[in-house]
Design a protein around this motif. Structure first.
Motif: not given
Length: 325
Positions: A285-294
């Motif tokens: 599972d790749i972590f994409f970051g914080t918030g709606d875009a992620a």
């Protein structure tokens, strides 16, 4: 556990290896390598800053190991840290509480999500960390296990996983497919959110199909500009941290990701997190970051490929069966 096959590869076997930013990966590796207990890992951690060239550091001291299970291919998904609007006090807008773990839920199975929400079992007990303005986003916050709450004054608090009620997670996406609302290929987090918001009564019932209920703890000691805490109790890094199954991949180990499908990805990441749905040698599972875009980027990811673990040289060869040596 199914039959496992292991094979030591060369770095030349890793598609795109030479083109990656190895220094960026080394910086993330250094975030957690001091937490290793084993002497061979400790030695590598000590050497991580002594070799100027980051690519050379990995190539000199590690060996790529492909670990596969019979009849189980690779699957890459994505996750992110949600960001919700909330308040430290309830109001007409902020009506949905984020709860701490109650004493009754600390050992074994407790009551279901439906019972928690319909009987008021947690109300008036001072267990609220904050209140948010969207019950659907709160449900998905429980699935992700951590998130940031944006307060009215522009500041933030961060919450992390604090426990659960002991019930097995039941997929509401799968339930929508079972009911014939969508086909399997149509379901995503955003599709589910939109359906629940369009159908508030049926949507509330759909969410209660999942008996699992997650509680939180405040982890605001992590600065807002850094990532949330992973399973190693350290901040994770967008597009460099990955959640794995620790039965196969040591937490803190570098992992070479070859994700195929839309937007192919070739990148050295660090195994710094776990997840209840992340099971198997080739599951990540790749972590994409914080918030709606992620969240939008993570929610569309469901791709095949290959994952290769980088292990200390002696450890890598010691893992191989004698018949291979």
């Amino acid at each position: 556990m199914s039959e496992t096959h292991m094979k030591i590869l060369s770095f030349e076997d890793l598609d795109g290896w030479a083109a990656d930013d190895h220094e960026a990966a080394r910086e993330v590796f250094l975030n957690t390598c001091n937490d290793f207990d084993a002497p061979d890992w400790q030695t590598l951690c000590a050497a991580a800053t002594g070799i100027e060239d980051a690519r050379k550091f990995f190539e000199l001291l590690f060996r790529p190991v492909l670990i596969e299970e019979a009849k189980k291919g690779a699957l890459f998904t994505g996750y992110f840290e949600p960001e919700l609007d909330g308040s430290l006090t309830p109001s007409g807008r902020y009506r949905f509480p984020i709860y701490r773990l109650p004493t009754e839920a600390r050992d074994g199975k407790w009551i279901s999500r439906r019972e928690i929400e319909t009987t008021g079992a947690l109300k008036g007990r001072g267990l609220e960390i904050a209140w948010v303005d969207d019950s659907v986003e709160l449900f998905f916050l429980q699935i992700q296990g951590s998130g940031r709450i944006r307060l009215p004054n522009g500041s933030y608090i961060r919450v992390g996983y604090g426990g659960a009620n002991g019930h097995k997670y039941r997929s509401i996406g799968a339930e929508l497919v079972r009911r014939g609302v969508y086909n399997a290929h149509q379901v995503s987090a955003q599709v589910i959110k939109n359906w629940v918001k369009r159908n508030p009564v049926d949507g509330a019932e759909l969410l209660r199909h999942n008996d699992s209920f997650v509680f939180f703890r405040e982890v605001s000691r992590v600065p807002a500009h850094k990532g949330p805490l992973g399973a190693m109790n350290r901040s994770i890094t967008a597009m460099r941290s990955v959640a794995v199954d620790p039965k196969f991949t040591p937490l803190g180990a570098p992992v070479w990701v070859e994700k195929d499908g839309a937007g192919p990805l070739r990148r050295l990441m660090i195994a710094q997190d776990t997840g209840s749905a992340i099971k198997g040698a080739q599951r990540a599972d790749i972590f994409f970051g914080t918030g709606d875009a992620a969240g939008k980027a993570a929610g569309t990811l469901k791709d095949p490929g290959r994952m290769v673990v980088l292990l200390p040289i002696q450890r890598a060869y010691a893992m191989l069966p004698e018949s291979v040596l």
